[in-house]
Enzyme design. Structure first.
Site, mmCIF file in Angstrom:
data_model
loop_
_atom_site.group_PDB
_atom_site.id
_atom_site.type_symbol
_atom_site.label_atom_id
_atom_site.label_comp_id
_atom_site.label_asym_id
_atom_site.label_seq_id
_atom_site.Cartn_x
_atom_site.Cartn_y
_atom_site.Cartn_z
ATOM 1 C CB VAL A 98 -0.939 0.011 1.235
ATOM 2 C CG1 VAL A 98 -1.777 1.279 1.263
ATOM 3 C CG2 VAL A 98 -1.809 -1.233 1.248
ATOM 4 N N PRO A 99 1.176 1.806 -1.180
ATOM 5 C CG PRO A 99 1.054 2.537 -3.396
ATOM 6 C CD PRO A 99 0.447 1.561 -2.416
ATOM 7 C CB CYS A 100 1.646 5.316 2.702
ATOM 8 S SG CYS A 100 2.999 4.432 3.473
ATOM 9 C CG HIS A 101 6.242 5.288 -1.475
ATOM 10 N ND1 HIS A 101 5.793 3.996 -1.259
ATOM 11 C CD2 HIS A 101 6.434 5.398 -2.811
ATOM 12 C CE1 HIS A 101 5.744 3.366 -2.424
ATOM 13 N NE2 HIS A 101 6.123 4.196 -3.383
#
Length: 157
Positions: A121-124
């Site tokens: 889950v690419p919160c970056h």
């Protein structure tokens, strides 16, 4: 002898990634300091993730199709779903997500920081309006360098 705190500790260029899992699903991924000792582990899902991470390091388009343990509040899950929909190599701002999915920009930031599955889950990909913003509840140091590396890695795709 006590068991290690993670089922595996994997190498990333900017840090380590601690993996926790059950026999049915990944339960948590945790960014760890770069000097954390590596640990291959024996748990099948942790080993499967290690293989996918190795492929992803060579190809940022690699998908992570592994079962994830459901967790988080309804708001967090809604934000994590929105983050998962951000295309590779693109970013959004905390305020954009809050306008579309409710809450405040700060609440979106807190949901990003509580994300149990970074990279998957690419919160970056979620930034502050004025710049990079924080990462995993940090504003500087190796965690922010990890966010920079993740964003740069996706440009390769």
């Amino acid at each position: 002898m006590s068991s290690p705190p993670f089922d595996a500790v994997l190498a990333l260029p900017s840090c380590r990634l601690g993996v926790r899992s059950t026999h049915q699903a990944l339960s948590e991924l945790v960014f760890l300091p770069p000097d954390t000792p590596l640990y291959a582990g024996q748990q099948p899902l942790a080993q499967a993730l290690a293989e996918l991470i190795a492929r992803w390091l060579n190809n940022p388009q690699q998908r992570f199709d592994l079962p994830l343990q459901t967790r988080g509040t309804p708001f967090q899950r809604r934000i994590w779903q929105a983050i998962s929909a951000i295309p590779l190599g693109e970013t959004r701002h905390y305020g954009e997500l809050s306008a579309l999915h409710g809450g405040t920009a700060r609440a979106v930031g807190q949901a990003c920081g509580a994300n149990p599955f970074p990279i998957i889950v690419p919160c970056h990909r979620v930034l502050a309006k004025s710049g990079l913003g924080g990462f995993a509840h940090a504003r500087d140091g190796w965690l922010l360098e990890t966010k920079r590396w993740l964003l740069q890695h996706e440009i390769k795709a």
